[in-house]
Scaffold this motif. Structure first.
Motif, short mmCIF file in Angstrom:
data_model
loop_
_atom_site.label_atom_id
_atom_site.label_comp_id
_atom_site.label_asym_id
_atom_site.label_seq_id
_atom_site.Cartn_x
_atom_site.Cartn_y
_atom_site.Cartn_z
N GLY A 244 0.78 -1.23 0.00
CA GLY A 244 0.00 0.00 0.00
C GLY A 244 0.81 1.28 0.00
O GLY A 244 0.23 2.37 0.09
N LEU A 245 2.14 1.18 -0.10
CA LEU A 245 2.93 2.40 -0.18
C LEU A 245 2.75 3.06 -1.55
O LEU A 245 2.77 2.37 -2.57
N ARG B 54 1.93 4.61 6.60
CA ARG B 54 1.01 3.54 6.18
C ARG B 54 0.55 2.72 7.39
O ARG B 54 -0.62 2.30 7.44
N GLN C 222 -2.37 4.12 9.15
CA GLN C 222 -3.63 3.98 8.42
C GLN C 222 -4.17 2.55 8.49
O GLN C 222 -5.27 2.28 8.01
N SER C 223 -3.39 1.63 9.06
CA SER C 223 -3.77 0.22 9.08
C SER C 223 -4.40 -0.14 10.42
O SER C 223 -4.57 0.70 11.31
#
Length: 398
Positions: free
Chosen positions: A71-72, A124, A127-128
């Motif tokens: 997801g980067l 990231r 955001q997880s």
């Protein structure tokens, strides 16, 4: 009263953070224990050498692909692609050149400051669903047939099926596991700094094998193209002598040893000198614990492969744990972790052996060996099919 999760990861660095994201993506309940805080994105860069992180990594194409899958947003990461790599024998005329055009790819890899990449991973993570415990230290580790129990210095207690050691070369988790470690000093230290050069780097990574050790020029991201990260590995007594030089004396020595490929060195940051050691854990798993990255192995920085080995560890471990979770297997079982060890240990040993061989080969000063070395490099540079295959292996494209 303890709290539970599926996997505990000690270490929120590049390996630990990327593993947490990969496991979270597969639906596992993951907790990361990090002794520091969040690494924040950099503000706009100015024009000074001291604005760059002296620690950089040469990240290969397959590693970037892995990070993209977590997801980067790769296009937003401040990184410098390199399209060519030039390697010289500094004691002769031998030279090998690799070019992205020959491989029909856009780049051979990209140089990125460690803090920049880590900031992107931490952003990231936030955001997880991964829970990250910051500024925490491990006080006690206990394992039994069913779980691992971790007690923090803060008094909090966590249990999980598996504990991952992603806590670096001096790993606390590795010490608890009690596995043997093969290690030895190279007899070299690496001098690391950022320089500004008279001419632009032109998207080329450069390396010279000198009498006292290898010197790497790694291009850095900047609109001028005139900033370069250096890693100058030298015998310990030579490294000490170089560190005693003034900035002006050091820059002149650097320009001389690099054959003034980029003209004069016009500015240099503070220099850091780090002793070099090779380490390799004889076992990557024991007592419901498993090692990744530098906790499992460290190698000479001459080819910049350390971080790529770490990301390969993480990708394979995430794959094996994902397969185990789908089959409802115990994530900390020897059966599951042995599969990861089998898939990674041999590759890591091969790369470590190759790095050791390169260091010893170019350290040899016998005239006959130097002649064979230079001749071999020149011949290899003409063998395009073999050279392309070697480059693809290094880039993880095979």
């Amino acid at each position: 009263m303890s709290e539970c999760c599926d996997v505990l990861i000690v270490g929120g660095g590049l390996a630990g953070a990327s593993l947490a994201l990969a496991l979270d993506k597969q639906g596992m309940d993951v907790v990361v224990i990090e002794r520091g805080g969040w690494v924040q994105p950099k503000v706009a860069r100015s024009q000074a050498v001291d604005d760059f992180d002296p620690r950089v990594s040469a990240v290969a194409s397959n590693s970037w692909q892995f990070l993209g899958r977590q997801g980067l947003s790769l296009e937003t990461i401040d990184r410098q692609s390199y399209r060519s790599m030039h390697v010289w024998d500094g004691e002769g005329t031998g030279c090998v050149q690799f070019d992205a055009v020959e491989l029909q790819v856009d780049e051979l890899g990209a140089i990125v400051e460690n803090s920049v990449l880590l900031a992107a991973l931490h952003e990231r993570l936030q955001q997880s669903r991964v829970r990250v415990l910051l500024e925490q230290e491990v006080d006690k580790i206990e394992t039994d047939e069913a779980e691992v129990c971790l007690t923090m210095t803060s008094g909090s207690v966590w249990t999980a099926q598996l504990l991952v050691g992603a806590d670096g070369a001096l790993s606390t988790i590795r010490r608890y596991m009690g596995v043997d470690v093969v290690e030895w000093p190279y007899g070299q230290s690496a001098i690391v700094a950022t320089i500004q050069t008279e001419r632009a780097h032109d998207w080329v990574a450069r390396q010279w094998f000198l009498r006292t050790g290898p010197l790497a020029f790694l291009p850095l991201s900047h609109s001028s193209g005139q900033f370069v990260s250096i890693v100058w590995s030298a015998h310990e007594e030579e490294a000490e002598r170089l560190m005693q030089l003034s900035d002006q004396e050091f820059m002149r020595a650097l320009a001389s040893k690099s054959e003034s490929q980029l003209g004069a060195i016009t500015a240099i940051s503070n220099r850091t000198c780090v002793p070099l050691r090779q380490r390799h854990a004889m076992n990557y798993q024991a007592k419901r614990c498993v090692l990744v990255g530098d906790a499992a192995h460290t190698i000479h920085p001459l080819a910049g492969q350390g971080i790529n080995l770490g990301f390969a560890d993480v990708a394979v471990l995430a794959e094996e744990l994902g397969r185990a979770a789908q089959r409802r297997l115990d994530l900390g079982s020897t059966l599951v972790l042995a599969r990861y060890q089998r898939r990674r240990k041999t590759d890591n040993l091969i790369v470590a052996g190759a790095m050791e061989g390169f260091v010893r080969l170019f350290d040899h000063q016998d005239p006959a060996v130097r002649w064979l070395r230079n001749t071999g490099m020149s011949v290899f540079n003409q063998l395009e099919p073999i050279k392309r295959q070697v480059a693809k292996i290094a880039m993880g494209l095979t």
